[in-house]
Design a protein around this motif. Structure first.
Motif, PDB file in Angstrom:
ATOM      1  N   TRP A 112      25.100 -34.244 -41.719  1.00 39.73           N
ATOM      2  CA  TRP A 112      25.718 -35.547 -41.444  1.00 39.73           C
ATOM      3  C   TRP A 112      24.823 -36.727 -41.816  1.00 39.73           C
ATOM      4  CZ3 TRP A 112      23.972 -39.429 -38.342  1.00 39.73           C
ATOM      5  CH2 TRP A 112      22.977 -39.121 -37.395  1.00 39.73           C
ATOM      6  N   GLU A 155      25.649 -39.740 -44.371  1.00 36.56           N
ATOM      7  CA  GLU A 155      25.716 -41.108 -43.877  1.00 36.56           C
ATOM      8  C   GLU A 155      24.821 -42.029 -44.721  1.00 36.56           C
ATOM      9  OE1 GLU A 155      27.042 -44.221 -41.323  1.00 36.56           O
ATOM     10  OE2 GLU A 155      27.851 -42.325 -42.022  1.00 36.56           O
ATOM     11  N   ARG A 167      26.675 -42.673 -47.880  1.00 40.03           N
ATOM     12  CA  ARG A 167      27.800 -43.583 -47.620  1.00 40.03           C
ATOM     13  C   ARG A 167      27.320 -45.027 -47.499  1.00 40.03           C
ATOM     14  NH1 ARG A 167      30.357 -46.342 -43.800  1.00 40.03           N
ATOM     15  NH2 ARG A 167      28.869 -45.850 -42.149  1.00 40.03           N
ATOM     16  N   VAL A 216      19.353 -46.788 -40.785  1.00 38.17           N
ATOM     17  CA  VAL A 216      20.743 -46.439 -40.494  1.00 38.17           C
ATOM     18  C   VAL A 216      21.245 -47.254 -39.308  1.00 38.17           C
ATOM     19  CG1 VAL A 216      22.294 -44.573 -39.776  1.00 38.17           C
ATOM     20  CG2 VAL A 216      20.519 -44.136 -41.497  1.00 38.17           C
ATOM     21  N   TRP A 259      24.498 -49.756 -39.000  1.00 37.95           N
ATOM     22  CA  TRP A 259      25.531 -49.600 -37.991  1.00 37.95           C
ATOM     23  C   TRP A 259      25.695 -50.876 -37.152  1.00 37.95           C
ATOM     24  CZ3 TRP A 259      23.849 -44.111 -35.999  1.00 37.95           C
ATOM     25  CH2 TRP A 259      24.241 -43.138 -36.940  1.00 37.95           C
TER      26      TRP A 259
END
Length: 123
Positions: A54, A58, A61, A113, A117
């Motif tokens: 994952w 991520e 992405r 990350v 977010w």
């Protein structure tokens, strides 16, 4: 440091990796150090597999291709060393690389990350 819920368990697992890294960097009896690597390997493999699942997706992405590549490259090198480290110098190198990798994740990768977010949450 507070971590996003997705990183809490990964960050906890880093404590065990850092303990191993310290032991390897200090050196000692080769058989004992090698046994510690073999003992910790399943946990490290699970950790790497989760990140390469994952987390790598991520990162891609989010457009953080270089971080995704570094993550996988460092895991590959660490796996190779876990396979081949059978003398003091290579075990110490494994310890140094493991330490540096954990610090990279804690200080650069996870915060990157989380920043993405947080920015998405404020939009």
């Amino acid at each position: 440091m507070l971590r996003h819920d997705r990183f809490v368990e990964l960050a906890r697992e880093h404590h065990g990796a850092l303990r191993l890294a310290v032991q390897l960097r200090r050196g000692g009896e080769i058989a004992t150090l090698r046994a510690r690597v073999d003992e910790e390997r399943p946990a490290l493999e699970r950790h790497f597999d989760e990140e390469e699942g994952w987390l790598q997706q991520e990162l891609l992405r989010l457009g953080e291709h270089a971080l995704a590549q570094r993550l996988c490259d460092e895991h590959r090198v660490l796996r190779e060393l876990m396979d081949s480290a059978h003398d003091e110098a290579s075990l110490q190198r494994l310890g140094s690389l493991l330490h540096d990798h954990v610090r990279f994740e804690d200080r650069e990768l996870f915060p990157c990350v989380e920043t993405h977010w947080e920015a998405a949450d404020t939009q």
